[in-house]
Structure formats: C-alpha cells, structure tokens
Write a protein that holds these residues in place. Structure first.
Motif, mmCIF file in Angstrom:
data_model
loop_
_atom_site.group_PDB
_atom_site.id
_atom_site.type_symbol
_atom_site.label_atom_id
_atom_site.label_comp_id
_atom_site.label_asym_id
_atom_site.label_seq_id
_atom_site.Cartn_x
_atom_site.Cartn_y
_atom_site.Cartn_z
ATOM 1 N N ASP A 1 12.045 5.441 -5.238
ATOM 2 C CA ASP A 1 11.239 4.944 -6.569
ATOM 3 C C ASP A 1 10.190 5.814 -6.981
ATOM 4 O O ASP A 1 10.083 7.044 -6.360
ATOM 5 N N LYS A 2 9.641 5.983 -7.913
ATOM 6 C CA LYS A 2 8.822 6.885 -8.460
ATOM 7 C C LYS A 2 7.376 6.362 -8.039
ATOM 8 O O LYS A 2 6.411 6.755 -8.933
ATOM 9 N N LEU A 3 7.185 5.934 -6.982
ATOM 10 C CA LEU A 3 5.861 5.473 -6.450
ATOM 11 C C LEU A 3 5.453 6.038 -5.120
ATOM 12 O O LEU A 3 6.349 6.331 -4.244
ATOM 13 N N VAL A 4 4.074 6.366 -5.006
ATOM 14 C CA VAL A 4 3.502 6.628 -3.903
ATOM 15 C C VAL A 4 2.493 5.709 -3.591
ATOM 16 O O VAL A 4 1.591 5.305 -4.259
ATOM 17 N N SER A 5 2.564 5.394 -2.083
ATOM 18 C CA SER A 5 1.383 4.475 -1.720
ATOM 19 C C SER A 5 0.289 5.360 -0.969
ATOM 20 O O SER A 5 0.789 6.376 -0.263
ATOM 21 N N CYS A 6 -0.858 4.960 -1.635
ATOM 22 C CA CYS A 6 -2.045 5.878 -0.957
ATOM 23 C C CYS A 6 -2.219 5.381 0.465
ATOM 24 O O CYS A 6 -2.279 4.229 0.961
#
Lengths: 202, 206
Positions: A9-14
């Motif tokens: 997906d187009k997300l990154v988790s910090c």
C-alpha cells in the motif's frame, strides 16, 4: 482499508511512534524520526553483528571469566569450567542457570537469527507464525545472557577478603559482554516484516 | 479507559492493517489478528498510575544506591558493599568498559527513562506544552531495550545462592530497595506501550 501487507500500500509505519505516513515522506510527521518501509540492509546488518558475536564468543569461552584466590593461590575458571565446578560442588541450580544463560542462550540466539536471515532470503515460505514466535523469543531472551557477567561482577565486589579469599573478574567478561551486546543489536536490526512479506507474494 | 489516537493500526511485526476499537476496556489486550503481536493493553487510569509508580521508582532507586547492599562475615572478617562498589571493583580490576557499562544498564538508563516519562506525564497532568516532548519520546524508544534491571536482580539472587554455602550473607536496606525497584519498573514498562505513550506526547508537544 483492506487487510493487506502495508508494503504494497502507499503507507509507511514509523518504527518509533507507529504513526502511518504516506510513502515517500522522509520523516515521520509525529516524531520526526527517519521513515523506512523496511529497515534498510536489515539482513546484512543482522549477519554482520552475528559474525562479530561469533568471533567474540571464542575468547569468551577460552579465557577465564573468573579468578578465585584462596589463601593467595589463584584459580582461573572459564565459563564451562565454572559450570563443571558447580556440578561437582552439588549446586545444580547455579550450574544450570550459568549453563543456560551463557552457553545455550547465546548459541540458540545466533542459530535462530542465522535461520531467520536464511529463510527471509529464500523464495519458499516457511511457517511465518512459527518464525515470528522464534523471533520474539530471541529478542526477549537477548539481555538475559548478561546474568553471568553480573554474577561475576557482584561476586568480585562482595568477596574481597585480602589473604583469605578474593574473587576477580576474568578477561572473558569483556568478550562475553561483547557477545551479548552484539546479539542484542543484531536481533534489533532484523526486520521481522520480511518474513510476512512472502505471505503476500505467492 | 484509554482511547487510541488513530482508527487503524499497522502491526509492527507483520505489517497487517487492521481496525482498532474506539475504546479499549480495562486490562483488555488488543492483538494483531494475524501474528498476535500485542498492540494495546487497556488500563483504568494509566496516567496517574504511571506517575505514581515513576515517582516511587526514582525514590527507591536512590535509596538502593545509598545504603549497604550486601554484607557478610566469615572467620571474624566482615565485608559490606553497595551497588556502586560493584562498578568500583570492576574498575580496580582493570575492566574500565564494564565498570562504565554496568551502572549505565542498571541505574542510569532506567533513571533517564523514568525522568523522561515523569516529565511527559507531568505536562499532560498540568496541561502544559513542551518542545522537548518529541526528543523524550524518541529517547525512551532507543534506551528501552537496553535496560537490564531484572537481569541484574536475578544475577544478585544467583550470586547469593552461589556464595551462601561459603559465607553468612545479610541483606542491607539497598537490597530490598532494589528488589522493590525491579518489581515497580517491570510493571511500569508493561504499562507504557508505544500507542499510549505517543498519545500523551501528542497532547504535550509544542
């Protein structure tokens, strides 16, 4: 949002505050730490620290970890030598703890991490649930190997009767601390999400 | 009841995106549906519990450094030591690195962790903002894997079992103080999870 691996997906988790940012942002909006989709060079860094740990493990076992002087006569004991001594003395519990913490745990950690690195780079999917449990155990158990260093240090501080009985730490204490620290960093660098990435790509 | 700040969480271990409930019941554990990684644990009053335990921990930690830790007597000679003596003895024996590392892992890092947490919680309690909140949060994240309080205490127990056959050991005040510190700190660490901590930091950051 559908239940899928976030890598696609187009997300990154910090990694610090677990905030979800858009892919491509360089810093987390909430905590300003650098954002990475996956830890960069995870396998390489993990293996590098594991090699350091393996190299340091040799002097940790060859050199003495504790020097006991009774009436002036010095007696050096290595980790394994100490375990054997405790068994001979009948202190099975102490022998068991030292053996587990100083021999079984570091070797098991290194073996587990090597296996995890190997399976993360292969195309076949190993059981990810099992591997996650192995990883969690490895990370949790890491610092418990320091118990031997603490035991030797506390004994040395306690038993200081000049001429009667003194205990000193041996050179192996430095090497063994290095092993524990190296395996701790190595486990921290390994990105467990790499195992789950394969679940998606079939 | 604690309420999470985002509606969705991404499991930090397997990257699964799943929905978080709006409110988490007391002592209820929310886990990732796929890999069972614990995301949040509910608690009735995390802020006040956290503050009071943090304060008590700091006091108990200072107490554990000030008094005699263990003492023993054998054949007429007696010896008493404090926690600081462990580090001093290592230094005397030539282990400079270890003599510095031991107090760091066992006293200094927990102290920094507790100080950072106390600052954040006090700001939340008195509705103040601070520009250091982000640094404190990141600091806590980086030092937390290196805190070896329980390992040290278990090391003390194993040492005692080891030497109890040779000498007569008596426990000083510091021993009980550090035992209490171990229990308090371990409980506090389980109370503070990433989600809750950064929820607080969001409230106090400038």
């Amino acid at each position: 949002m559908s239940i899928e691996s976030v890598k696609f997906d187009k997300l990154v988790s910090c990694s610090v505050c677990h905030y979800l940012e858009k892919l491509g942002t360089s810093r987390c909006r909430r905590c300003h730490s650098k954002l990475h989709k996956r830890q960069p060079d995870s396998i390489q860094e993990t293996m590098a620290y594991l090699i350091v740990a393996m190299i340091l493990y040799i002097p940790a076992n060859v050199y003495p970890i504790m020097v006991t002087s009774v009436f002036g006569k010095a007696e050096e004991s290595t980790i394994i030598g100490g375990v054997v001594q405790f068994i001979e003395m009948g202190s099975y519990f102490v022998a068991g703890v030292i053996f587990t913490a100083s021999i079984i745990i570091p070797v098991a950690k290194i073996a587990a991490l090597i296996w995890l690195c190997y399976s993360a780079t292969r195309k076949e999917e190993f059981n990810p649930q099992e591997q996650t449990i192995v990883y969690r155990l490895t990370e949790f158990i890491g610092k418990w190997s320091m118990i031997d260093v603490f035991v030797v240090s506390i004994s040395a501080a306690l038993i200081q009767l000049e001429g009667l009985m003194t205990i000193k730490s041996g050179i192996a204490a430095n090497a063994f601390s290095g092993v524990v620290i190296a395996t701790m960093i190595s486990a921290h660098k390994f990105d467990i999400r790499l195992i789950w990435d394969k679940v998606r790509v079939k | 009841m604690s309420s999470p700040s985002n509606n969705y969480a991404v499991c930090h271990e397997c990257d699964l995106t799943f929905e978080l409930p709006a409110e988490v019941g007391d002592y209820v554990k929310i886990q990732c549906p796929r890999c069972k990684h614990k995301v949040i644990t509910g608690h009735p009053n995390p802020m006040n519990t956290g503050l009071s335990i943090a304060f008590t921990s700091v006091l108990v930690l200072f107490a554990s450094l000030s008094f005699s830790f263990l003492s023993f007597s054998s054949l007429g000679k007696s010896q008493s030591m404090t926690i600081v003596d462990i580090s001093i003895q290592l230094y005397k024996d030539g282990f400079v690195f270890l003599s510095g590392m031991l107090p760091v892992f066992v006293v200094i890092l927990p102290l920094i962790y507790l100080a950072a947490l106390t600052l954040i919680l006090l700001c939340v309690k008195f509705n103040r903002k601070t520009s250091t909140a982000l640094y404190l949060g990141r600091l806590m994240h980086f030092i937390s894997p290196w805190i070896m309080v329980e390992v040290f205490f278990l090391g003390v127990i194993v040492t005692l079992i080891k030497v109890i056959s040779i000498v007569d050991i008596s426990f000083g005040i510091s021993f009980w103080a550090y035992a209490l510190f171990t229990i308090l700190f371990t409980y506090l660490s389980s109370l503070i999870d990433t989600h809750r901590l950064w929820h607080w930091i969001d409230q106090v950051k400038r």
